[in-house]
Design an enzyme around this catalytic site. Structure first.
Site, PDB file in Angstrom:
ATOM      1  N   HIS A   1       0.835  -1.204   0.000  1.00 13.89           N
ATOM      2  CA  HIS A   1       0.000   0.000   0.000  1.00 13.89           C
ATOM      3  C   HIS A   1       0.872   1.258   0.000  1.00 13.89           C
ATOM      4  O   HIS A   1       0.704   2.160  -0.821  1.00 13.89           O
ATOM      5  CB  HIS A   1      -0.920  -0.022   1.226  1.00 13.89           C
ATOM      6  CG  HIS A   1      -1.735   1.203   1.413  1.00 13.89           C
ATOM      7  ND1 HIS A   1      -3.105   1.235   1.220  1.00 13.89           N
ATOM      8  CD2 HIS A   1      -1.410   2.474   1.797  1.00 13.89           C
ATOM      9  CE1 HIS A   1      -3.563   2.456   1.451  1.00 13.89           C
ATOM     10  NE2 HIS A   1      -2.547   3.216   1.816  1.00 13.89           N
ATOM     11  N   GLU A   2       1.831   1.290   0.926  1.00 17.08           N
ATOM     12  CA  GLU A   2       2.697   2.463   1.029  1.00 17.08           C
ATOM     13  C   GLU A   2       3.648   2.549  -0.168  1.00 17.08           C
ATOM     14  O   GLU A   2       3.955   3.646  -0.653  1.00 17.08           O
ATOM     15  CB  GLU A   2       3.496   2.411   2.337  1.00 17.08           C
ATOM     16  CG  GLU A   2       2.663   2.304   3.605  1.00 17.08           C
ATOM     17  CD  GLU A   2       1.748   3.509   3.821  1.00 17.08           C
ATOM     18  OE1 GLU A   2       1.860   4.502   3.080  1.00 17.08           O
ATOM     19  OE2 GLU A   2       0.924   3.455   4.747  1.00 17.08           O
TER      20      GLU A   2
ATOM     21  N   HIS B   1       1.934   4.231  -3.078  1.00 18.86           N
ATOM     22  CA  HIS B   1       1.974   5.695  -2.955  1.00 18.86           C
ATOM     23  C   HIS B   1       3.325   6.234  -3.432  1.00 18.86           C
ATOM     24  O   HIS B   1       3.401   7.173  -4.230  1.00 18.86           O
ATOM     25  CB  HIS B   1       1.776   6.112  -1.487  1.00 18.86           C
ATOM     26  CG  HIS B   1       0.364   6.011  -0.995  1.00 18.86           C
ATOM     27  ND1 HIS B   1      -0.706   6.577  -1.657  1.00 18.86           N
ATOM     28  CD2 HIS B   1      -0.139   5.438   0.125  1.00 18.86           C
ATOM     29  CE1 HIS B   1      -1.808   6.344  -0.974  1.00 18.86           C
ATOM     30  NE2 HIS B   1      -1.490   5.650   0.112  1.00 18.86           N
TER      31      HIS B   1
END
Length: 264
Positions: free
Chosen positions: A58-59, A62
């Site tokens: 998820h990170e 980004h």
């Protein structure tokens, strides 16, 4: 050191992430083969490690999107190594979400990577950076439920099927919560570039509290009921029905008695 060598160093996968990935693989094999004497322990370790892997992805989504949008500083901050301890809020990004899974069986969004917004031009790019994280959760959920919506469950052990359904449930809840247009969450990050400067300035002081407001609202019966109705509808569309997810949750909590209908 040359710039190319620096870039390779910045993008080298962290041993921490590889260790978590190894735990996921080994415990997933243990669940599949029924190798463990206590299948609930294997399910617990498999789901927890897979959940941490998804938080890292998820990170990373980004950061990688920010890199391709013009922010070259994400590499120097360690965000491209998938190291969960490199994030700006390791407790919010990893520890707290894992604790909430253990205590309440729900996937909560984590913290955020630090993006140098001044290096990024275009509102669409800013929105895409914010959306990349939840989209990673959506993709993870689709992969977890592939045996369900492909009708390929023949030969899949019950315990592994239950674990996949519960893991997909965590991804769906995390994606939906994170897409809420609440300050501090990715959903607000998607719409923020399109708001006027004055509106953004008025909302900015409340951003640190948005995450905790969402948690508090989940204790309101009407709000939580509507939220989980939406989650259940999405899970049904992915073919992972309630009983499989419930059995996954029951096995995950190996320290409690497993319902007879979920015996493996």
């Amino acid at each position: 050191m040359s710039s190319a060598a620096v870039r390779r160093q910045e993008r080298r996968i962290s041993p921490v992430f590889l260790s978590v990935l190894a735990v996921m693989a080994v415990t997933g094999w243990a669940v599949w083969t029924d190798f463990a004497a206590l299948p609930g322990v294997a399910v617990f370790l498999f789901v927890t490690s897979a959940w941490i892997v998804s938080l890292c992805l998820h990170e990373y989504a980004h950061a990688r999107t920010a890199l391709h949008s013009g922010d070259l500083t994400v590499g120097a901050r360690g965000y491209l190594t998938l190291n969960p301890f490199a994030y700006t809020h390791a407790v919010l990004s990893v520890v707290l979400p894992v604790l909430f899974v253990i205590m309440g069986g729900i996937g909560l969004p984590g913290g955020a990577v630090l993006i140098d917004r001044g290096r990024i031009r275009g509102r669409w790019r800013h929105s895409l950076i914010a959306a990349a994280g939840p989209l990673a959760n959506v993709l993870f959920a689709v992969v977890c439920t592939a045996p369900f919506w492909l009708g390929a469950l023949d030969g899949v052990p019950d315990a592994f099927r239950y674990a996949l359904a519960f893991l997909a449930f965590l991804q769906v809840t995390a994606a939906l919560l994170n897409l809420l247009p609440v300050p501090g969450l990715d959903g607000y990050g998607i719409v923020e570039p399109w708001l006027s400067y004055g509106v953004r300035r008025r909302i900015e002081p409340y951003a640190p509290y948005g995450f905790f407001v969402v948690i508090a609202l989940l204790f309101v019966p009407a709000v939580s009921g509507a939220f989980f109705d939406a989650v259940d509808a999405l899970m049904r569309s992915l073919g992972a029905d309630g009983p499989d997810r419930s059995c996954g949750w029951a096995l995950f909590r190996f320290w409690e008695d497993t319902p007879a209908g979920c015996a493996v």
